[in-house]
Structure formats: structure tokens, C-alpha cells
Design an enzyme around this catalytic site. Structure first.
Site, PDB file in Angstrom:
ATOM      1  N   ARG A  48      15.990  -0.408 -11.045  1.00  0.00           N
ATOM      2  CA  ARG A  48      15.108  -1.567 -10.872  1.00  0.00           C
ATOM      3  C   ARG A  48      15.615  -2.523  -9.806  1.00  0.00           C
ATOM      4  O   ARG A  48      14.891  -3.407  -9.349  1.00  0.00           O
ATOM      5  CB  ARG A  48      14.952  -2.292 -12.214  1.00  0.00           C
ATOM      6  CG  ARG A  48      13.923  -3.410 -12.196  1.00  0.00           C
ATOM      7  CD  ARG A  48      13.574  -3.875 -13.601  1.00  0.00           C
ATOM      8  NE  ARG A  48      14.732  -4.288 -14.374  1.00  0.00           N
ATOM      9  CZ  ARG A  48      15.320  -5.493 -14.276  1.00  0.00           C
ATOM     10  NH1 ARG A  48      14.867  -6.380 -13.414  1.00  0.00           N
ATOM     11  NH2 ARG A  48      16.352  -5.778 -15.030  1.00  0.00           N
ATOM     12  N   TYR A 102      -7.972  -4.753   3.433  1.00  0.00           N
ATOM     13  CA  TYR A 102      -8.091  -3.859   2.288  1.00  0.00           C
ATOM     14  C   TYR A 102      -8.652  -4.598   1.074  1.00  0.00           C
ATOM     15  O   TYR A 102      -8.187  -5.683   0.722  1.00  0.00           O
ATOM     16  CB  TYR A 102      -6.719  -3.265   1.976  1.00  0.00           C
ATOM     17  CG  TYR A 102      -6.636  -2.450   0.716  1.00  0.00           C
ATOM     18  CD1 TYR A 102      -7.531  -1.411   0.469  1.00  0.00           C
ATOM     19  CD2 TYR A 102      -5.675  -2.731  -0.243  1.00  0.00           C
ATOM     20  CE1 TYR A 102      -7.455  -0.666  -0.694  1.00  0.00           C
ATOM     21  CE2 TYR A 102      -5.577  -1.990  -1.402  1.00  0.00           C
ATOM     22  CZ  TYR A 102      -6.482  -0.961  -1.623  1.00  0.00           C
ATOM     23  OH  TYR A 102      -6.402  -0.239  -2.783  1.00  0.00           O
ATOM     24  N   ASP A 174      -0.192  -5.929   7.091  1.00  0.00           N
ATOM     25  CA  ASP A 174      -0.366  -4.603   6.508  1.00  0.00           C
ATOM     26  C   ASP A 174      -0.514  -3.638   7.678  1.00  0.00           C
ATOM     27  O   ASP A 174      -1.518  -3.644   8.377  1.00  0.00           O
ATOM     28  CB  ASP A 174      -1.612  -4.585   5.622  1.00  0.00           C
ATOM     29  CG  ASP A 174      -1.773  -3.264   4.865  1.00  0.00           C
ATOM     30  OD1 ASP A 174      -1.282  -2.235   5.351  1.00  0.00           O
ATOM     31  OD2 ASP A 174      -2.423  -3.270   3.810  1.00  0.00           O
ATOM     32  N   LYS A 199       0.130   6.590   2.165  1.00  0.00           N
ATOM     33  CA  LYS A 199      -0.727   7.027   3.261  1.00  0.00           C
ATOM     34  C   LYS A 199       0.095   7.788   4.318  1.00  0.00           C
ATOM     35  O   LYS A 199       0.633   8.846   4.047  1.00  0.00           O
ATOM     36  CB  LYS A 199      -1.454   5.827   3.847  1.00  0.00           C
ATOM     37  CG  LYS A 199      -2.113   4.923   2.798  1.00  0.00           C
ATOM     38  CD  LYS A 199      -3.071   5.651   1.889  1.00  0.00           C
ATOM     39  CE  LYS A 199      -3.938   4.715   1.045  1.00  0.00           C
ATOM     40  NZ  LYS A 199      -3.230   3.822   0.135  1.00  0.00           N
TER      41      LYS A 199
END
Length: 385
Positions: A48, A102, A174, A199
């Protein structure tokens, strides 16, 4: 291994690999442990905390590709975006957000920010004047996306950076659609670059991941929030991502070439109303795209002519898959109003130009002749239906 003296394909192949000192294997070993020794070690590793061996080394590849000091991996692109926003925004702060981006990001901002008392303004457009007009005294951050999803609008990165610096604001981008192969925003002064690594970085439609690249100073702030939100990912996924990124430049350049040929084909077709692709000279921001991108990418969108059914067209495709997500080696299409922008209202979609007849096209690495033949037969079927 110093990244500064190596070319793009060498960075993709070698930066961030873990040397197999025990068995001398050619690829990075995978470390699946979730428990590591804490005494007498240089690094106290904990999944984590984003510092397991595979996470640490693959992050170096992300940083090298984006010309950044540091990189970090997340469980998804939205985990990366939401963590960055919450790391730099608090109650009473304001963010300026590009209006063409997006749908998941837009939805996160609209649904979650009011709960935290974070104010936001979506710009009226994507010119630098639109961003300047949206700035308030309590603005802390400007977020952009270029090329945008799904209309491939181009934002002037350097102009937005100059505006932000004059106001002492943080800039985030982004960079998913462009990928580090086609665009490196940090070279233009952007503070923080984010990706849906699902992606192009992953590229094979088989992993879910996100990535951030920035300075060491900004990464410390992001990490401090990230460890609390827990958006880390499995080391098996990290290993698969590092494996996939070895061919990133080869894949993306092939997709660039295919997309440009297909965009030209579609733009000259009488069954197509409009093509959105920054590599076409007819694109209103072609010169700007050329000035800040090394390649125009494998993404485009197009609108079928009035009277043609976009959903029926997609069902007739035989080679190109009607499928969610994007940037795999296989070509895919989808209707944004039913997928990426389905969380927006009809009025919100209309305002940003996402029509029901708009088709987003993620171009793969297949033969462009085969792709054109598939598009042609599907168009003919819906025209004659």
C-alpha cells in the site's frame, strides 16, 4: 542505468527492469510478497506504500518516458486522477477544469468535490482565455486533457502553463490519449502528468492501472495521500505493465501511421459527416498539435452522416470490435454517449459536442487495408438497410 543517453525504444526495453541476480533471466523477476522484513533493510516495503520491488522499478520507466523525476503506479487511471486532485485541493479551494475531457473525470468532480467543499469551474472552451476567465482568487490548480476524449481537441500546453505560473497555480494533464511516445507535457512546464495505464502503456486490453509522473517534491505530497486512500495494485499487474511497455514505442508508432491513413479515408467518405483527428490538416488546431506532439496518435472520432444508425454500423463490423476502453493492439469502436460519457446528462453531452451519432475509433496495429475494407462493408450495409 542513466536514461539521458538512451533512445525511446531502449528506455521502453531496459529502464525500470529488475536484474535477475540469482538466475540471470532476461526479464524482470516478479515479487508477489505482501510482507517484507522491516529491520536492517534500506527500504521498509509494503504494497500500500507503492514501494514493492516491481512497483518501484516500473515507476522508474514511467518517469523516464515522461522526462520526470518520479513516477507512481495506481490501481486505475481514476485512482491516479482522484488521488492527485485530493492531494492538492482542500475545502475552500477552487480548480479550473477543461470542459472537453474524459467523462469519468467530469463525473468525479461533479459528484465528489461538493462533499469536500472543493469548488470547480469547467471552462467554456479550451483556449487560454477560457482558462484565464475561470480563475478565481481561491484557484489552486488547472487541469487539462489534450488531445481530449472523445473529440480530439487540442489545448495549448505552453500557454496554459505560462498562465498558471503567472498565478502560482499547479498544472495537471491527462496524457492518456497522446501517450509518452507522442507527447511529453513536462517538457512544456506541466507539473503533473497522469495516465490511464490501462490504455497505451498496457496496450493489450488485459490490465487495469494508472500512472503519475512529476517532480520528487510533488510526488511526496501525492504519496502522502495515496498511502491513505489505498489505490495501489497487484504486483502481477505491475509486472505485466512493465512487460507491455517494452513495446510501447513500436505499438504507438504503428497506430499513429494507421490512424492517419484511416482518418484521411473517412474524411473523404460521403457517409461520414465529420472526422476529428489532429493529424488532418483540416483539423482547426493542426498546427498547434504539430508543435507540441511528436505523432498524432491512434485515436480519432467520426460522425456518420445524418440518417445512418451509428449502433447498427458498429454491429456490422467484422474485424473491428465494438468494445469499451481503447488503445489496445486491436482496433475498437464505441459510442461515447453510451459509454465514456454516459454519466453526463444529454444537455451536458450536447454542450460539448458528443452527439448520439459520434463514434470513437481506437486504431490498432492491423493492416490498414483490412481496416478500411471492414469500415467500407459496414457502411454499405447500413446505407442499404
Amino acid at each position: 542505468m542513466s536514461q539521458t543517453i538512451y533512445g525511446l525504444n531502449t528506455i521502453c526495453t531496459h529502464i525500470g527492469e529488475i536484474k535477475d541476480e540469482q538466475f540471470k533471466g532476461a526479464v524482470s523477476p516478479i515479487y508477489m510478497s505482501t510482507s517484507y522484513e522491516f529491520e536492517n533493510v534500506d527500504v521498509k516495503r509494503y504494497p500500500r506504500y507503492f514501494n514493492t520491488p516491481n512497483q518501484e522499478f516500473t515507476s522508474k520507466k514511467i518517469a523516464a518516458l515522461e522526462h520526470a523525476e518520479a513516477g507512481m503506479l495506481f490501481g486505475s487511471g481514476m485512482a491516479a486522477i482522484s488521488t492527485v486532485f485530493l492531494a492538492f485541493l482542500k475545502h475552500g479551494d477552487h480548480i479550473v477544469v477543461q470542459n472537453t475531457l474524459y467523462g469519468g473525470t467530469s463525473n468525479f468532480i461533479r459528484e465528489e468535490f461538493p462533499k469536500y467543499g472543493i469548488e470547480f469551474t469547467f471552462t467554456d472552451g479550451y483556449e487560454v482565455a477560457d482558462f484565464e476567465a475561470a480563475i478565481r482568487p481561491n484557484t489552486k490548480l488547472i487541469h487539462i486533457e489534450t488531445p481530449s476524449n472523445p473529440l480530439l481537441t487540442i489545448t495549448d500546453i505552453k500557454a496554459v502553463v505560462d498562465l498558471a505560473k503567472s498565478k502560482n497555480l499547479i498544472t495537471t494533464i491527462d496524457n492518456t490519449f497522446a501517450s509518452p511516445v507522442n507527447q511529453n507535457p513536462i517538457d512544456f512546464g506541466i507539473d503533473i502528468v497522469m495516465h490511464s495505464a490501462t490504455k497505451y502503456l498496457g496496450g493489450h486490453s488485459d490490465i487495469l492501472a494508472g500512472a503519475v509522473a512529476c517532480s520528487d517534491a510533488h510526488m511526496k505530497i501525492i504519496w502522502n495521500v495515496a498511502k491513505n486512500l489505498g489505490g495501489s495494485l497487484s504486483d502481477l499487474t505491475v509486472w505485466l505493465l512493465e512487460r507491455s511497455m517494452k513495446t510501447l514505442a513500436l505499438r504507438v508508432k504503428a497506430q499513429n501511421r494507421n490512424a492517419k491513413k484511416l482518418a484521411k479515408y473517412l474524411s473523404n467518405h460521403d457517409a461520414v459527416k465529420q472526422v476529428y483527428y489532429p493529424g488532418l490538416k483540416s483539423h482547426p488546431q493542426y498546427d498547434l498539435a504539430k508543435s507540441q506532439m511528436k505523432g498524432f496518435g491512434g485515436m480519432m472520432s467520426f460522425e456518420l452522416a445524418d440518417g445512418l444508425d451509428a449502433m447498427a454500423f458498429q454491429k456490422e463490423l467484422q474485424l473491428i470490435k465494438s468494445s469499451m476502453s481503447l488503445a489496445g493492439v486491436e482496433s475498437t469502436v464505441l459510442s461515447p454517449h453510451k459509454t465514456s460519457h454516459s454519466l453526463l446528462s444529454q444537455d451536458e453531452r450536447d454542450a460539448i459536442g458528443v452527439s448520439d451519432n459520434l463514434i470513437r475509433f481506437s486504431v490498432g496495429i492491423e493492416s490498414n487495408k483490412d481496416l478500411i475494407a471492414d469500415l467500407e462493408q459496414a457502411i454499405n450495409k447500413v446505407k442499404n438497410a
